[in-house]
Design an enzyme around this catalytic site. Structure first.
Site, short mmCIF file in Angstrom:
data_model
loop_
_atom_site.label_atom_id
_atom_site.label_comp_id
_atom_site.label_asym_id
_atom_site.label_seq_id
_atom_site.Cartn_x
_atom_site.Cartn_y
_atom_site.Cartn_z
N HIS A 191 6.11 5.92 1.40
CA HIS A 191 5.07 6.96 1.47
C HIS A 191 5.58 8.30 0.93
CE1 HIS A 191 1.95 4.64 3.54
NE2 HIS A 191 2.95 4.04 4.14
N THR A 192 6.58 8.22 0.10
CA THR A 192 7.08 9.44 -0.54
C THR A 192 6.49 9.59 -1.94
OG1 THR A 192 8.98 8.10 -1.15
CG2 THR A 192 9.28 9.64 0.67
N SER A 232 -9.42 -17.32 -12.01
CA SER A 232 -8.31 -17.18 -11.06
C SER A 232 -8.01 -18.55 -10.47
CB SER A 232 -8.69 -16.21 -9.94
OG SER A 232 -7.82 -16.42 -8.84
N ALA A 242 1.43 -9.07 2.01
CA ALA A 242 2.74 -9.02 2.65
C ALA A 242 3.46 -7.70 2.35
CB ALA A 242 3.59 -10.20 2.19
N SER A 272 3.14 -5.98 -3.12
CA SER A 272 2.42 -5.46 -4.29
C SER A 272 1.93 -6.52 -5.25
CB SER A 272 3.31 -4.49 -5.06
OG SER A 272 3.56 -3.40 -4.27
N SER A 277 -1.06 -6.75 -6.01
CA SER A 277 -2.07 -6.09 -6.86
C SER A 277 -1.42 -5.37 -8.03
CB SER A 277 -2.97 -5.17 -6.04
OG SER A 277 -2.24 -4.15 -5.44
N GLU A 324 -6.30 1.36 -9.07
CA GLU A 324 -6.39 1.36 -7.60
C GLU A 324 -7.27 2.51 -7.12
OE1 GLU A 324 -4.81 -0.68 -5.40
OE2 GLU A 324 -3.42 -1.76 -6.71
N ASP A 332 4.56 1.19 -6.96
CA ASP A 332 4.42 -0.26 -7.15
C ASP A 332 4.26 -0.62 -8.63
OD1 ASP A 332 4.37 -0.02 -4.45
OD2 ASP A 332 2.27 -0.61 -4.20
N TYR A 372 -4.45 4.25 4.99
CA TYR A 372 -3.49 4.73 3.97
C TYR A 372 -3.99 6.05 3.37
CZ TYR A 372 -0.67 4.70 -0.31
OH TYR A 372 0.20 5.04 -1.32
C1 GLA Z 1 1.77 1.12 -1.06
C2 GLA Z 1 1.35 2.02 -2.21
C3 GLA Z 1 2.53 2.77 -2.81
C4 GLA Z 1 3.36 3.46 -1.74
C5 GLA Z 1 3.65 2.50 -0.59
C6 GLA Z 1 4.33 3.18 0.57
O1 GLA Z 1 2.56 0.08 -1.51
O2 GLA Z 1 0.72 1.29 -3.23
O3 GLA Z 1 2.11 3.69 -3.77
O4 GLA Z 1 2.74 4.63 -1.28
O5 GLA Z 1 2.48 1.88 -0.09
O6 GLA Z 1 5.58 3.64 0.21
#
Ligand code: GLA
Length: 381
Positions: free
Chosen positions: A32-33, A65, A119, A122, A124, A157, A169, A219
């Site tokens: 979350h940085t 898919s 999970a 990422s 997506s 996104e 991600d 989020y």
């Molecule tokens: C998700 C978001 C990222 C990031 C993380 C937390 O994966 O897609 O951009 O903010 O959460 O670090």
């Protein structure tokens, strides 16, 4: 997976598609940085998304898919936005390329993935990066640079999936390199590869298999809290563009001007930005004890200050601590998903067995265990 994709492509479209792939990611520290302009420390992993793609000479996109066993077709115009969540990622990538002045014509595609969904790995971003990379090669002669490809995934996104995510991600998925983690400054996008091969330790992910329905809105709410705290600090310190620019003392100055909740979120972020740098220093000294200690501190912050953990993840973290695992924390956005654990080789079997047994006894379902390998990101196969 490759064979299944190629066979399906042949059946549906009567041709061989060109294969592209991209990866999910782990993140050693720096959670979350990214949307706060801070550092992250991710790496691409050996599971992700693979697609066979071929232009079809029309302006219609036709995608199958394999995992959802579902076929969708759409035009790349706003009115044609697909209902299916998975198809929106592909639609969004196409639209974002076009919005930037790039070209995307109609194409046929079949894709599948082996990155676990929900999970925190990422899936997506892997999907976005696979298509961003491929559509750049197929329709734009590879002229869109890799930074922009990552931004295309991020904007997808934001604009088509309702998640105001940072860049981590998509960056990891595009820039990933086998054997290396990437320290990324999310404000400047300066990055450095750090070879990661901790001798005597293993990284293991334990998936709680918990998914929270409202994760996207929670989020976005965390992000809004951080922006609110940064705006308050900026009044006293105009140089603060992002929360990561703020000193802890500056946050204290505005404590009574912002909701307590926003204060706690910001307190976590400012601490986390510093921890990424501390972990990088520790890695240069092969000091894994410090790396692990920082991971526990991150977990504490994510659980108590940022409040994105859950009972199941706290349970796994506590068990790791009790068993003297070197480092452990919830990974990714949170609200379910995995813990990432740095475990001494000698403790590995005992820890994994205990985690599976005790978690199952407590929650009535088994967690999943993933041993990931740090791998390459987006590529043509
Ligand atoms: C998700 C978001 C990222 C990031 C993380 C937390 O994966 O897609 O951009 O903010 O959460 O670090």
């Amino acid at each position: 997976m490759k064979k299944r994709i190629q066979e399906k492509f042949k059946t549906l479209f009567g041709a061989e598609g060109t294969l592209y792939a991209s990866a999910g990611r782990i993140n050693l520290i720096g959670e979350h940085t990214d949307y706060n302009g801070g550092y992250v420390f991710p790496g691409a992993i050996d599971c992700g998304i693979m697609a066979a793609i071929e232009p079809n000479g029309t302006d219609l996109v036709k995608v199958f898919s394999l995992d959802m066993d579902e076929f969708v077709q759409f035009h790349l115009v706003e009115e044609s936005i697909p209902e299916q969540a998975w198809a929106r990622y592909i639609f969004g990538v196409g639209r974002e390329i076009i919005k930037r002045g790039g070209k995307v014509g109609g194409f046929n595609a079949v894709f599948a993935g082996d990155v676990p969904l929900g999970a925190g790995l990422s899936s997506s971003a892997a999907l976005e990066s696979t298509f961003a990379f491929a559509l750049n090669e197929i329709f734009n002669e590879g002229k869109i640079d890799k930074f922009e490809l990552a931004r295309i995934g991020q904007s997808t996104e934001h604009n088509y999936c309702g998640v105001k995510c940072g860049i981590m991600d998509q960056f990891a998925s595009i820039f990933g390199k086998a054997g290396s983690l990437i320290r990324l400054n999310c404000k400047t996008l300066e990055y450095k590869y750090f070879p990661f091969n901790p001798k005597g330790y293993k990284l293991v992910l334990i998936d709680s298999c918990v998914k929270h329905e409202l994760a996207s809105s929670a989020y976005n709410k965390r992000r809004a809290s951080c922006e609110n705290a940064a705006a308050a600090i900026r009044k006293n310190h105009p140089e603060v563009e992002f929360l990561s620019d703020a000193k802890r003392l500056w946050l204290d100055e505005v404590r009574d001007q912002i909701p307590e909740e926003d204060f706690l979120r910001a307190e976590y972020v400012i601490g986390e930005v510093q921890r990424v740098l501390d972990v990088c220093d520790a890695l240069e000294r092969d000091d894994y004890e410090t790396v692990g200690e920082m991971m526990y501190q991150t977990h504490f912050g994510l659980s108590r200050l940022y409040e994105v953990s859950c009972e199941e993840l706290d349970f796994l973290n506590k068990l790791a601590r009790k068993m003297d695992v070197t480092g452990s924390r919830v990974m990714g956005g949170g609200f379910g998903g995995c813990t990432i654990n740095l475990v001494k080789d000698s403790l590995y079997d005992a820890f994994v067995n205990a985690a599976v047994e005790q978690f199952t006894a407590r929650f009535g379902h088994a967690p999943k265990v993933y041993n990931v390998v740090i791998s390459d990101g987006a590529r043509k196969l």
